[in-house]
Write an enzyme that holds these catalytic residues in place. Structure first.
Site, PDB file in Angstrom:
ATOM      1  N   GLY A 196      -3.219   0.631  29.528  1.00 12.08           N
ATOM      2  CA  GLY A 196      -3.875   1.298  30.654  1.00 12.08           C
ATOM      3  C   GLY A 196      -4.880   2.357  30.207  1.00 12.08           C
ATOM      4  CG  ASN A 204      -0.547  -2.080  23.646  1.00 14.83           C
ATOM      5  OD1 ASN A 204      -0.979  -1.841  24.765  1.00 14.83           O
ATOM      6  ND2 ASN A 204       0.390  -1.346  23.081  1.00 14.83           N
ATOM      7  CD  GLU A 205      -1.756  -4.400  28.796  1.00 14.44           C
ATOM      8  OE1 GLU A 205      -2.358  -4.778  27.778  1.00 14.44           O
ATOM      9  OE2 GLU A 205      -2.234  -3.600  29.606  1.00 14.44           O
ATOM     10  CG  LEU A 256      -0.388   1.119  33.439  1.00 15.99           C
ATOM     11  CD1 LEU A 256      -0.006  -0.056  34.340  1.00 15.99           C
ATOM     12  CD2 LEU A 256      -1.402   2.011  34.128  1.00 15.99           C
TER      13      LEU A 256
HETATM   14  C1  LIG Z   1       2.166 -13.671  35.642  1.00 13.48           C
HETATM   15  C2  LIG Z   1       1.319 -12.449  35.530  1.00 13.48           C
HETATM   16  C3  LIG Z   1       1.803 -11.338  36.396  1.00 13.48           C
HETATM   17  C4  LIG Z   1       1.207 -10.043  35.926  1.00 13.48           C
HETATM   18  C5  LIG Z   1       1.828  -8.892  36.645  1.00 13.48           C
HETATM   19  C6  LIG Z   1       1.602  -7.553  35.982  1.00 13.48           C
HETATM   20  C7  LIG Z   1       2.481  -7.295  34.801  1.00 13.48           C
HETATM   21  C8  LIG Z   1       2.602  -5.853  34.378  1.00 13.48           C
HETATM   22  C9  LIG Z   1       1.338  -5.296  33.853  1.00 13.48           C
HETATM   23  C10 LIG Z   1       1.556  -3.932  33.292  1.00 13.48           C
HETATM   24  C11 LIG Z   1       0.358  -3.442  32.540  1.00 13.48           C
HETATM   25  C12 LIG Z   1       0.769  -2.329  31.653  1.00 13.48           C
HETATM   26  C13 LIG Z   1      -0.077  -1.504  31.136  1.00 13.48           C
HETATM   27  C14 LIG Z   1       0.327  -0.356  30.286  1.00 13.48           C
HETATM   28  O1  LIG Z   1      -0.423   0.551  30.093  1.00 13.48           O
HETATM   29  S1  LIG Z   1       1.923  -0.330  29.642  1.00 13.48           S
HETATM   30  C15 LIG Z   1       1.960   1.074  28.530  1.00 13.48           C
HETATM   31  C16 LIG Z   1       1.458   0.677  27.178  1.00 13.48           C
HETATM   32  N1  LIG Z   1       1.458   1.816  26.313  1.00 13.48           N
HETATM   33  C17 LIG Z   1       1.886   1.775  25.059  1.00 13.48           C
HETATM   34  O2  LIG Z   1       2.270   0.770  24.540  1.00 13.48           O
HETATM   35  C18 LIG Z   1       1.882   3.074  24.308  1.00 13.48           C
HETATM   36  C19 LIG Z   1       3.265   3.552  24.029  1.00 13.48           C
HETATM   37  N2  LIG Z   1       3.245   4.823  23.326  1.00 13.48           N
HETATM   38  C20 LIG Z   1       2.945   4.944  22.021  1.00 13.48           C
HETATM   39  O3  LIG Z   1       2.628   3.998  21.324  1.00 13.48           O
HETATM   40  C21 LIG Z   1       2.993   6.323  21.448  1.00 13.48           C
HETATM   41  O4  LIG Z   1       3.742   7.130  22.318  1.00 13.48           O
HETATM   42  C22 LIG Z   1       1.622   6.964  21.247  1.00 13.48           C
HETATM   43  C23 LIG Z   1       0.900   6.255  20.073  1.00 13.48           C
HETATM   44  C24 LIG Z   1       0.759   6.914  22.499  1.00 13.48           C
HETATM   45  C25 LIG Z   1       1.821   8.448  20.869  1.00 13.48           C
HETATM   46  O5  LIG Z   1       2.670   8.551  19.762  1.00 13.48           O
HETATM   47  P1  LIG Z   1       3.369   9.960  19.435  1.00 13.48           P
HETATM   48  O6  LIG Z   1       4.136   9.753  18.168  1.00 13.48           O
HETATM   49  O7  LIG Z   1       2.350  11.022  19.447  1.00 13.48           O
HETATM   50  O8  LIG Z   1       4.328  10.253  20.663  1.00 13.48           O
HETATM   51  P2  LIG Z   1       5.754   9.578  20.993  1.00 13.48           P
HETATM   52  O9  LIG Z   1       5.714   8.124  20.744  1.00 13.48           O
HETATM   53  O10 LIG Z   1       6.823  10.354  20.326  1.00 13.48           O
HETATM   54  O11 LIG Z   1       5.813   9.783  22.573  1.00 13.48           O
HETATM   55  C26 LIG Z   1       6.069  11.069  23.140  1.00 13.48           C
HETATM   56  C27 LIG Z   1       6.869  10.863  24.406  1.00 13.48           C
HETATM   57  O12 LIG Z   1       6.066  10.132  25.345  1.00 13.48           O
HETATM   58  C28 LIG Z   1       6.771   8.973  25.766  1.00 13.48           C
HETATM   59  N3  LIG Z   1       5.775   7.896  26.022  1.00 13.48           N
HETATM   60  C29 LIG Z   1       4.905   7.371  25.192  1.00 13.48           C
HETATM   61  N4  LIG Z   1       4.149   6.448  25.790  1.00 13.48           N
HETATM   62  C30 LIG Z   1       4.583   6.389  27.068  1.00 13.48           C
HETATM   63  C31 LIG Z   1       4.196   5.614  28.201  1.00 13.48           C
HETATM   64  N5  LIG Z   1       3.200   4.712  28.160  1.00 13.48           N
HETATM   65  N6  LIG Z   1       4.868   5.824  29.347  1.00 13.48           N
HETATM   66  C32 LIG Z   1       5.867   6.713  29.423  1.00 13.48           C
HETATM   67  N7  LIG Z   1       6.274   7.480  28.377  1.00 13.48           N
HETATM   68  C33 LIG Z   1       5.630   7.318  27.220  1.00 13.48           C
HETATM   69  C34 LIG Z   1       7.672   8.634  24.604  1.00 13.48           C
HETATM   70  O13 LIG Z   1       8.722   7.808  25.028  1.00 13.48           O
HETATM   71  C35 LIG Z   1       8.113  10.006  24.185  1.00 13.48           C
HETATM   72  O14 LIG Z   1       9.097  10.425  25.122  1.00 13.48           O
HETATM   73  P3  LIG Z   1      10.346  11.318  24.680  1.00 13.48           P
HETATM   74  O15 LIG Z   1       9.744  12.581  24.165  1.00 13.48           O
HETATM   75  O16 LIG Z   1      11.150  11.472  25.925  1.00 13.48           O
HETATM   76  O17 LIG Z   1      11.072  10.530  23.606  1.00 13.48           O
END
Ligand SMILES: CCCCCCCCCCC/C=C/C(=O)SCCNC(=O)CCNC(=O)[C@H](O)C(C)(C)COP(=O)(O)OP(=O)(O)OC[C@H]1O[C@@H](n2cnc3c(N)ncnc32)[C@H](O)[C@@H]1OP(=O)(O)O
Length: 302
Positions: free
Chosen positions: A153, A177-178, A108
Protein backbone atom coordinates in the site's frame (compact mmCIF):
# COMPACT_ATOMS: atom_id res chain seq x y z
CA UNK A 1 -21.67 5.90 4.61
CA UNK A 2 -19.69 5.03 7.72
CA UNK A 3 -16.64 6.58 6.08
CA UNK A 4 -18.57 9.77 5.30
CA UNK A 5 -19.76 10.05 8.89
CA UNK A 6 -16.28 9.24 10.18
CA UNK A 7 -14.79 11.90 7.94
CA UNK A 8 -17.27 14.55 9.09
CA UNK A 9 -16.48 13.82 12.72
CA UNK A 10 -12.76 13.81 12.07
CA UNK A 11 -12.97 17.03 10.05
CA UNK A 12 -14.42 18.81 13.04
CA UNK A 13 -12.20 17.26 15.64
CA UNK A 14 -8.85 16.74 13.98
CA UNK A 15 -8.25 19.23 11.23
CA UNK A 16 -6.97 21.95 13.41
CA UNK A 17 -4.05 24.31 13.12
CA UNK A 18 -0.76 22.83 14.07
CA UNK A 19 -0.37 25.49 16.71
CA UNK A 20 -1.45 23.99 20.00
CA UNK A 21 -2.85 25.55 23.12
CA UNK A 22 -5.71 27.93 23.83
CA UNK A 23 -6.45 30.58 21.24
CA UNK A 24 -4.58 28.74 18.53
CA UNK A 25 -5.66 29.92 15.11
CA UNK A 26 -4.74 28.98 11.58
CA UNK A 27 -1.97 31.05 10.13
CA UNK A 28 0.02 31.42 13.29
CA UNK A 29 3.55 30.22 13.70
CA UNK A 30 3.99 26.91 15.44
CA UNK A 31 6.50 24.18 16.08
CA UNK A 32 7.33 21.71 13.36
CA UNK A 33 8.24 18.12 14.13
CA UNK A 34 12.00 18.01 14.14
CA UNK A 35 12.39 21.60 15.28
CA UNK A 36 12.02 25.02 13.72
CA UNK A 37 8.92 27.07 13.13
CA UNK A 38 6.21 26.57 10.62
CA UNK A 39 4.01 29.40 9.40
CA UNK A 40 0.42 28.32 8.71
CA UNK A 41 1.01 24.62 9.34
CA UNK A 42 -2.11 22.64 9.94
CA UNK A 43 -3.06 19.02 10.07
CA UNK A 44 -4.15 16.29 12.38
CA UNK A 45 -2.41 13.92 14.74
CA UNK A 46 -1.07 11.76 11.94
CA UNK A 47 -0.70 14.20 9.05
CA UNK A 48 1.28 17.41 9.17
CA UNK A 49 0.68 19.86 6.34
CA UNK A 50 3.26 22.55 5.73
CA UNK A 51 1.69 24.93 3.23
CA UNK A 52 3.59 27.38 1.06
CA UNK A 53 0.68 29.19 -0.60
CA UNK A 54 2.96 31.79 -2.17
CA UNK A 55 4.73 29.00 -4.03
CA UNK A 56 1.43 27.20 -4.70
CA UNK A 57 2.18 23.95 -2.93
CA UNK A 58 2.11 22.18 0.42
CA UNK A 59 4.18 19.40 1.90
CA UNK A 60 2.10 16.63 3.42
CA UNK A 61 4.08 14.69 6.00
CA UNK A 62 2.87 11.28 7.12
CA UNK A 63 3.56 10.71 10.79
CA UNK A 64 1.84 7.59 11.98
CA UNK A 65 4.71 5.94 13.85
CA UNK A 66 6.32 3.53 13.96
CA UNK A 67 5.84 2.63 10.28
CA UNK A 68 3.11 4.86 8.76
CA UNK A 69 0.85 1.85 8.35
CA UNK A 70 -2.34 2.97 6.65
CA UNK A 71 -4.88 2.51 9.42
CA UNK A 72 -8.48 3.62 8.96
CA UNK A 73 -7.90 6.75 11.05
CA UNK A 74 -4.73 7.61 9.19
CA UNK A 75 -6.37 7.13 5.79
CA UNK A 76 -9.22 9.36 6.87
CA UNK A 77 -6.90 12.09 8.08
CA UNK A 78 -4.94 11.98 4.82
CA UNK A 79 -8.16 12.28 2.83
CA UNK A 80 -9.27 15.26 4.87
CA UNK A 81 -5.95 17.06 4.42
CA UNK A 82 -5.98 16.36 0.69
CA UNK A 83 -9.54 17.61 0.40
CA UNK A 84 -8.66 20.80 2.25
CA UNK A 85 -5.75 21.52 -0.07
CA UNK A 86 -7.74 20.65 -3.17
CA UNK A 87 -10.51 23.04 -2.25
CA UNK A 88 -8.12 25.96 -1.71
CA UNK A 89 -7.30 27.73 -4.99
CA UNK A 90 -3.91 28.80 -3.61
CA UNK A 91 -2.63 25.24 -3.99
CA UNK A 92 -1.64 23.59 -7.24
CA UNK A 93 0.59 20.83 -5.92
CA UNK A 94 1.53 18.71 -2.95
CA UNK A 95 4.67 16.87 -2.01
CA UNK A 96 3.90 13.79 0.02
CA UNK A 97 6.63 12.49 2.27
CA UNK A 98 7.21 10.78 5.59
CA UNK A 99 8.03 12.03 9.05
CA UNK A 100 8.99 8.50 10.21
CA UNK A 101 12.73 7.94 9.71
CA UNK A 102 13.51 5.24 7.17
CA UNK A 103 9.88 4.41 6.41
CA UNK A 104 7.75 6.01 3.70
CA UNK A 105 4.81 3.74 4.52
CA UNK A 106 4.58 0.07 5.51
CA UNK A 107 1.39 -0.14 3.48
CA UNK A 108 -2.05 -1.15 4.60
CA UNK A 109 -2.43 -1.71 8.29
CA UNK A 110 -2.42 -5.46 8.77
CA UNK A 111 -4.26 -5.05 12.05
CA UNK A 112 -7.22 -3.58 10.14
CA UNK A 113 -7.36 -6.76 8.06
CA UNK A 114 -6.84 -9.33 10.77
CA UNK A 115 -9.29 -10.63 13.40
CA UNK A 116 -11.99 -8.01 12.66
CA UNK A 117 -15.57 -8.44 11.47
CA UNK A 118 -16.88 -8.13 7.89
CA UNK A 119 -18.42 -4.70 8.54
CA UNK A 120 -15.04 -3.40 9.61
CA UNK A 121 -13.30 -4.96 6.61
CA UNK A 122 -15.86 -3.31 4.29
CA UNK A 123 -15.43 0.09 5.93
CA UNK A 124 -11.67 -0.21 5.81
CA UNK A 125 -11.57 -1.26 2.17
CA UNK A 126 -13.85 1.59 1.18
CA UNK A 127 -11.39 4.01 2.77
CA UNK A 128 -8.48 2.39 0.93
CA UNK A 129 -10.37 2.71 -2.37
CA UNK A 130 -11.20 6.33 -1.60
CA UNK A 131 -7.61 7.25 -0.82
CA UNK A 132 -6.41 5.74 -4.08
CA UNK A 133 -9.15 7.37 -6.15
CA UNK A 134 -8.57 10.78 -4.59
CA UNK A 135 -4.80 10.74 -4.95
CA UNK A 136 -4.80 9.09 -8.38
CA UNK A 137 -7.27 11.60 -9.82
CA UNK A 138 -6.31 14.67 -7.83
CA UNK A 139 -6.27 17.86 -9.90
CA UNK A 140 -3.20 18.85 -7.90
CA UNK A 141 0.26 17.85 -9.02
CA UNK A 142 1.27 15.14 -6.57
CA UNK A 143 4.98 14.45 -6.08
CA UNK A 144 6.18 11.67 -3.78
CA UNK A 145 9.41 12.35 -1.94
CA UNK A 146 10.06 8.76 -0.91
CA UNK A 147 12.36 8.85 2.08
CA UNK A 148 12.01 5.26 3.26
CA UNK A 149 10.85 1.77 2.48
CA UNK A 150 7.48 1.53 0.75
CA UNK A 151 5.96 -1.92 0.33
CA UNK A 152 2.47 -2.75 -0.97
CA UNK A 153 0.00 0.00 0.00
CA UNK A 154 2.96 2.36 0.56
CA UNK A 155 4.06 1.68 -3.00
CA UNK A 156 0.48 2.16 -4.26
CA UNK A 157 0.39 5.59 -2.65
CA UNK A 158 3.65 6.53 -4.36
CA UNK A 159 2.46 5.10 -7.69
CA UNK A 160 -0.65 7.27 -7.43
CA UNK A 161 1.44 10.42 -7.61
CA UNK A 162 2.54 12.13 -10.78
CA UNK A 163 6.26 11.90 -10.08
CA UNK A 164 8.39 9.90 -7.65
CA UNK A 165 11.74 10.87 -6.17
CA UNK A 166 13.38 8.08 -4.15
CA UNK A 167 16.21 8.44 -1.64
CA UNK A 168 19.28 6.43 -2.61
CA UNK A 169 19.49 4.01 0.28
CA UNK A 170 19.61 0.26 -0.41
CA UNK A 171 17.16 -0.31 2.45
CA UNK A 172 14.47 1.79 0.76
CA UNK A 173 12.86 -0.88 -1.35
CA UNK A 174 9.60 -0.24 -3.16
CA UNK A 175 7.10 -2.62 -4.71
CA UNK A 176 3.84 -4.52 -4.48
CA UNK A 177 4.91 -7.47 -2.33
CA UNK A 178 1.42 -8.80 -1.54
CA UNK A 179 2.11 -12.34 -2.76
CA UNK A 180 4.86 -12.68 -0.15
CA UNK A 181 2.15 -12.27 2.49
CA UNK A 182 -0.06 -14.85 0.78
CA UNK A 183 -2.49 -12.18 -0.40
CA UNK A 184 -3.31 -10.80 -3.82
CA UNK A 185 -2.98 -7.23 -5.06
CA UNK A 186 -6.43 -6.23 -6.37
CA UNK A 187 -6.93 -5.28 -10.02
CA UNK A 188 -6.61 -1.54 -9.42
CA UNK A 189 -3.27 -1.96 -7.62
CA UNK A 190 -2.20 -4.06 -10.61
CA UNK A 191 -3.52 -1.53 -13.15
CA UNK A 192 -1.70 1.33 -11.40
CA UNK A 193 1.54 -0.63 -11.58
CA UNK A 194 1.01 -1.65 -15.20
CA UNK A 195 0.34 2.00 -16.12
CA UNK A 196 3.67 2.91 -14.53
CA UNK A 197 6.10 0.16 -15.52
CA UNK A 198 4.34 -1.73 -18.32
CA UNK A 199 2.75 -5.16 -18.46
CA UNK A 200 5.78 -7.46 -18.45
CA UNK A 201 7.64 -5.78 -15.59
CA UNK A 202 4.41 -5.61 -13.59
CA UNK A 203 3.53 -9.25 -14.23
CA UNK A 204 6.88 -10.46 -12.94
CA UNK A 205 7.01 -8.00 -10.06
CA UNK A 206 3.49 -8.86 -8.88
CA UNK A 207 3.85 -12.62 -9.06
CA UNK A 208 7.20 -12.61 -7.28
CA UNK A 209 6.21 -9.84 -4.85
CA UNK A 210 9.37 -7.96 -5.82
CA UNK A 211 10.61 -5.10 -3.71
CA UNK A 212 13.00 -3.02 -5.82
CA UNK A 213 16.01 -1.26 -4.30
CA UNK A 214 16.55 2.27 -5.67
CA UNK A 215 18.74 1.52 -8.71
CA UNK A 216 16.40 -1.27 -9.84
CA UNK A 217 13.31 0.82 -9.15
CA UNK A 218 14.71 3.54 -11.38
CA UNK A 219 15.67 1.05 -14.09
CA UNK A 220 12.16 -0.42 -14.35
CA UNK A 221 10.45 2.98 -14.10
CA UNK A 222 8.87 2.43 -10.70
CA UNK A 223 10.38 5.77 -9.67
CA UNK A 224 11.43 8.73 -11.82
CA UNK A 225 14.51 9.89 -9.97
CA UNK A 226 16.92 8.57 -7.35
CA UNK A 227 18.87 11.14 -5.39
CA UNK A 228 21.15 11.19 -2.33
CA UNK A 229 19.12 10.84 0.83
CA UNK A 230 19.67 14.40 2.00
CA UNK A 231 18.42 15.80 -1.31
CA UNK A 232 15.01 14.11 -1.59
CA UNK A 233 12.99 17.10 -0.46
CA UNK A 234 14.95 19.64 -2.48
CA UNK A 235 14.81 17.43 -5.58
CA UNK A 236 11.02 17.12 -5.20
CA UNK A 237 10.74 20.90 -4.93
CA UNK A 238 12.94 21.41 -8.00
CA UNK A 239 10.93 19.08 -10.16
CA UNK A 240 7.73 20.69 -9.00
CA UNK A 241 8.78 23.92 -10.71
CA UNK A 242 8.69 22.14 -14.06
CA UNK A 243 5.20 20.72 -13.42
CA UNK A 244 3.84 24.04 -12.18
CA UNK A 245 5.12 25.86 -15.26
CA UNK A 246 2.61 23.96 -17.45
CA UNK A 247 -0.80 25.62 -17.92
CA UNK A 248 -2.89 24.03 -15.17
CA UNK A 249 -6.05 23.28 -17.16
CA UNK A 250 -4.11 21.54 -19.93
CA UNK A 251 -2.12 19.46 -17.50
CA UNK A 252 -5.19 18.51 -15.46
CA UNK A 253 -7.23 17.48 -18.51
CA UNK A 254 -4.31 15.42 -19.76
CA UNK A 255 -3.97 13.71 -16.38
CA UNK A 256 -7.67 12.88 -16.43
CA UNK A 257 -7.39 11.57 -19.98
CA UNK A 258 -4.56 9.27 -18.94
CA UNK A 259 -6.00 8.06 -15.62
CA UNK A 260 -9.79 8.13 -15.80
CA UNK A 261 -10.22 4.81 -17.64
CA UNK A 262 -8.27 3.04 -14.87
CA UNK A 263 -10.19 4.79 -12.08
CA UNK A 264 -13.52 4.24 -13.85
CA UNK A 265 -13.01 0.51 -13.72
CA UNK A 266 -13.00 0.62 -9.94
CA UNK A 267 -15.75 3.24 -9.78
CA UNK A 268 -18.00 0.92 -11.80
CA UNK A 269 -17.23 -2.11 -9.66
CA UNK A 270 -16.70 -0.47 -6.30
CA UNK A 271 -19.24 -2.44 -4.28
CA UNK A 272 -18.28 -5.73 -5.89
CA UNK A 273 -14.64 -4.97 -5.12
CA UNK A 274 -15.52 -4.40 -1.46
CA UNK A 275 -17.43 -7.66 -1.32
CA UNK A 276 -14.51 -9.49 -2.98
CA UNK A 277 -12.14 -8.04 -0.45
CA UNK A 278 -14.34 -8.95 2.52
CA UNK A 279 -14.81 -12.51 1.24
CA UNK A 280 -11.12 -12.92 0.50
CA UNK A 281 -9.76 -11.45 3.71
CA UNK A 282 -12.27 -13.33 5.89
CA UNK A 283 -11.06 -16.72 4.67
CA UNK A 284 -9.47 -18.80 7.42
CA UNK A 285 -6.38 -19.46 5.32
CA UNK A 286 -5.87 -15.73 4.63
CA UNK A 287 -6.37 -14.80 8.27
CA UNK A 288 -3.85 -17.45 9.22
CA UNK A 289 -1.34 -16.15 6.66
CA UNK A 290 -1.71 -12.58 7.96
CA UNK A 291 -1.32 -13.65 11.60
CA UNK A 292 1.81 -15.62 10.70
CA UNK A 293 3.23 -12.62 8.83
CA UNK A 294 2.57 -10.28 11.77
CA UNK A 295 4.14 -12.82 14.09
CA UNK A 296 7.23 -12.96 11.85
CA UNK A 297 7.54 -9.18 12.03
CA UNK A 298 7.47 -9.39 15.82
CA UNK A 299 9.98 -12.25 15.98
CA UNK A 300 12.40 -10.37 13.74
CA UNK A 301 12.99 -8.07 16.71
CA UNK A 302 13.96 -10.75 19.19
C1 LIG B 1 -9.14 -12.92 -5.92
C2 LIG B 1 -8.61 -11.54 -5.69
C3 LIG B 1 -9.29 -10.85 -4.56
C4 LIG B 1 -8.45 -9.70 -4.10
C5 LIG B 1 -9.01 -9.11 -2.85
C6 LIG B 1 -8.04 -8.22 -2.10
C7 LIG B 1 -7.02 -8.97 -1.30
C8 LIG B 1 -6.33 -8.17 -0.22
C9 LIG B 1 -5.47 -7.10 -0.75
C10 LIG B 1 -4.68 -6.46 0.34
C11 LIG B 1 -3.63 -5.54 -0.19
C12 LIG B 1 -2.62 -5.30 0.86
C13 LIG B 1 -1.78 -4.32 0.81
C14 LIG B 1 -0.80 -4.04 1.89
O1 LIG B 1 -0.28 -2.97 1.97
S1 LIG B 1 -0.48 -5.27 3.05
C15 LIG B 1 0.88 -4.64 4.04
C16 LIG B 1 2.18 -4.97 3.38
N1 LIG B 1 3.26 -4.43 4.16
C17 LIG B 1 4.37 -5.10 4.43
O2 LIG B 1 4.58 -6.20 4.00
C18 LIG B 1 5.37 -4.42 5.31
C19 LIG B 1 5.48 -5.09 6.64
N2 LIG B 1 6.43 -4.40 7.50
C20 LIG B 1 7.76 -4.49 7.35
O3 LIG B 1 8.28 -5.13 6.46
C21 LIG B 1 8.60 -3.73 8.33
O4 LIG B 1 7.79 -3.42 9.44
C22 LIG B 1 9.19 -2.44 7.78
C23 LIG B 1 10.29 -2.78 6.75
C24 LIG B 1 8.14 -1.54 7.13
C25 LIG B 1 9.83 -1.65 8.94
O5 LIG B 1 10.75 -2.46 9.62
P1 LIG B 1 11.23 -2.05 11.09
O6 LIG B 1 12.26 -3.06 11.49
O7 LIG B 1 11.64 -0.63 11.09
O8 LIG B 1 9.94 -2.13 12.00
P2 LIG B 1 9.21 -3.45 12.57
O9 LIG B 1 9.14 -4.50 11.53
O10 LIG B 1 9.81 -3.82 13.87
O11 LIG B 1 7.72 -2.90 12.77
C26 LIG B 1 7.41 -2.02 13.85
C27 LIG B 1 6.00 -2.33 14.30
O12 LIG B 1 5.10 -2.03 13.23
C28 LIG B 1 4.31 -3.18 12.94
N3 LIG B 1 4.02 -3.19 11.48
C29 LIG B 1 4.87 -3.21 10.48
N4 LIG B 1 4.24 -3.17 9.30
C30 LIG B 1 2.92 -3.13 9.59
C31 LIG B 1 1.74 -3.09 8.79
N5 LIG B 1 1.78 -3.06 7.44
N6 LIG B 1 0.56 -3.06 9.43
C32 LIG B 1 0.49 -3.09 10.77
N7 LIG B 1 1.58 -3.13 11.58
C33 LIG B 1 2.78 -3.15 10.99
C34 LIG B 1 5.18 -4.34 13.34
O13 LIG B 1 4.40 -5.49 13.54
C35 LIG B 1 5.79 -3.81 14.61
O14 LIG B 1 4.80 -3.91 15.62
P3 LIG B 1 5.18 -4.25 17.13
O15 LIG B 1 6.05 -3.12 17.56
O16 LIG B 1 3.86 -4.32 17.83
O17 LIG B 1 5.90 -5.58 17.10
Amino acid sequence: MALAVGMRVLTRSLLRPWVRGPGATPGRTGPVAGGGDCVRCFGSPRVLVEPDPAAGFAVMKMRNPPVNSLSLEFLTEMLISLEKLESDKAFHAIIITSDCPGIFSAGLDLKEMCGRDPTHYAEYWKAVQELWLRFYLSHLVVISAINGVSPAGGCLLALSSDYRVLADNPKYAIGLNETLLGIVAPFWFKDTLVNTVGHRVAERALQLGLLFPPAEALRVGMVDQVVPEDQVQSAARSVLAQWLAIPGHARQLTKTLMRKPTADRLLKERDADIQNFVRFISRDAIQKALRTYLEKLKQKKS
